[in-house]
Design a protein around this motif. Sequence first.
Motif, PDB file in Angstrom:
ATOM      1  N   ARG A 168    -113.048   2.722  21.609  1.00 35.71           N
ATOM      2  CA  ARG A 168    -112.493   3.191  22.843  1.00 35.71           C
ATOM      3  C   ARG A 168    -111.214   2.693  23.261  1.00 35.71           C
ATOM      4  NH1 ARG A 168    -116.293   2.727  25.739  1.00 35.71           N
ATOM      5  NH2 ARG A 168    -117.567   4.880  25.150  1.00 35.71           N
ATOM      6  N   GLU A 169    -111.217   1.180  23.234  1.00 43.72           N
ATOM      7  CA  GLU A 169    -110.007   0.543  23.773  1.00 43.72           C
ATOM      8  C   GLU A 169    -108.919   0.737  22.904  1.00 43.72           C
ATOM      9  OE1 GLU A 169    -111.044  -3.448  24.555  1.00 43.72           O
ATOM     10  OE2 GLU A 169    -112.498  -2.825  26.124  1.00 43.72           O
ATOM     11  N   THR A 172    -107.561   4.270  23.077  1.00 45.07           N
ATOM     12  CA  THR A 172    -106.711   4.475  24.270  1.00 45.07           C
ATOM     13  C   THR A 172    -105.232   3.809  23.893  1.00 45.07           C
ATOM     14  OG1 THR A 172    -108.659   4.494  25.469  1.00 45.07           O
ATOM     15  CG2 THR A 172    -106.541   4.080  26.685  1.00 45.07           C
ATOM     16  N   SER A 173    -105.261   2.657  23.319  1.00 43.62           N
ATOM     17  CA  SER A 173    -104.003   1.921  23.109  1.00 43.62           C
ATOM     18  C   SER A 173    -103.237   2.925  21.975  1.00 43.62           C
ATOM     19  CB  SER A 173    -104.017   0.570  22.581  1.00 43.62           C
ATOM     20  OG  SER A 173    -104.760  -0.168  23.642  1.00 43.62           O
ATOM     21  N   ALA A 175    -103.594   6.139  21.325  1.00 46.48           N
ATOM     22  CA  ALA A 175    -103.064   7.407  21.921  1.00 46.48           C
ATOM     23  C   ALA A 175    -101.729   7.075  22.775  1.00 46.48           C
ATOM     24  CB  ALA A 175    -103.972   8.099  22.953  1.00 46.48           C
TER      25      ALA A 175
END
Length: 451
Positions: A168-169, A172-173, A175
């Motif tokens: 997820r981290e 996110t980066s 995206a």
Amino acid sequence: MRREGPGPRRPQPPPPRRSLRTRLLAAALALVLAALVVAGLAIGVILHRFVRGQIEGRLDAQIVALRAGLEAGLLARDLDAPPFDREGPGWAWEVRRGVEIVRSGSLRGHDIAVSDPGPDDEPGRPHPAEGTGPRGEPLILRILTVPGSPPATLIAAAPRVALFGPLREALTSLALALGVLGLCLIAGLALQVRLGLAPLKRLRADLAAVRAGRRDRVPAEQPAEIEPVVAELNALLDQNAQNLERARGHVANLAHALKTPLATLSMALAEPARDPGGALRRQVDDMDRRVRHHLRRARAAALAGSARGRTPLAPRVADLRDALLRLYAEKGLAIDLAVPDDLTVPCEGQDLDEMLGNLVDNACRWCRARVRVSAAAWDGGVRMRVEDDGPGLDAEAAASVMARGRRLDEGVPGHGFGLPITLELAELYGGSLTLGRSELGGLRAELLLPA
């Protein structure tokens, strides 16, 4: 009962404008978004496989350690190496051999529930499985069955959060990075579309210059994609210019062919004995008016369109002044000019010479000693004034000399033989000719030619 008819139809809205820029930007935006989505999904799958591979590698290493301990008879020892030494649900291991079960301290005496052991495609190597922890939390499992008497099952587990948390981290980066990249790509595409359509904007300006008479042709130096279109446009302009010349020639030939016989008939019928009642003379005058009317219409049609040029005014007026000063040298008159050097007239050169020649010649004929010619820009067109210090004309005489339908020899004697011709030409160009009182004391003829 009377039936009402259909009501008035509502006007249909105009169809939406089809913008090439909008279509290019929309297509580019759709492609960029699709590429970013595909890239994001592909990178997400790659990251998912990479992180899961790292977790499974750690679990396999723990199973190798458990097998070594099992074969060495050291399972009673503490094999809770990091991160299996953490308390609570998450990382754990378990060894099952018959009724004997050895667990990691993180399980606190509870078992790992294996819901789907999965196929053992490669015996002797750990394989994935599905299961849950003591609190029902989903786990990532690796299982190895060691043959023996009885056989042993080695299980190593990791929490699913260990997979989805880093993923997820990273996503996110990713995206954010893809978003910034997308904005940069869209800005670059918008700039590319703007630069790509710039030649069309210049072409529109060149066509406007041709239509206004500032250019004769569209510049041929164009991008390769537009060059064939420009070549066709220039060919069309050349064809229109040739049609204009032919039309003017036909009009002039027809005028010369008809005016002489009509003038001869008119002179012959001027004798009372030949036309006592004047009926034939009226018919000849009517024929003359009709011929002049249709000639004006034909010439107006020839002058309409993009073939009209712009003629520099100052050189024409200067040449006209020199010619008239020689013609009226015995009067010793002065012709003052107030014409800007850069002023151009939306008119053919020969028509401009004819209109100005009539006005200035008329002023020189009736002035005492001074004539003034001035010009200025006016609402995209040109305002020209010819003034003299002669006797001038009163309002009744000015209206009479400018009356429509008069032949040239029916103007006021000595004043205005050329004025009907000038008025006719001015009206063909959408302009006007007005007469008034000049500040010099004589006649002021004001000629307006719009753009």
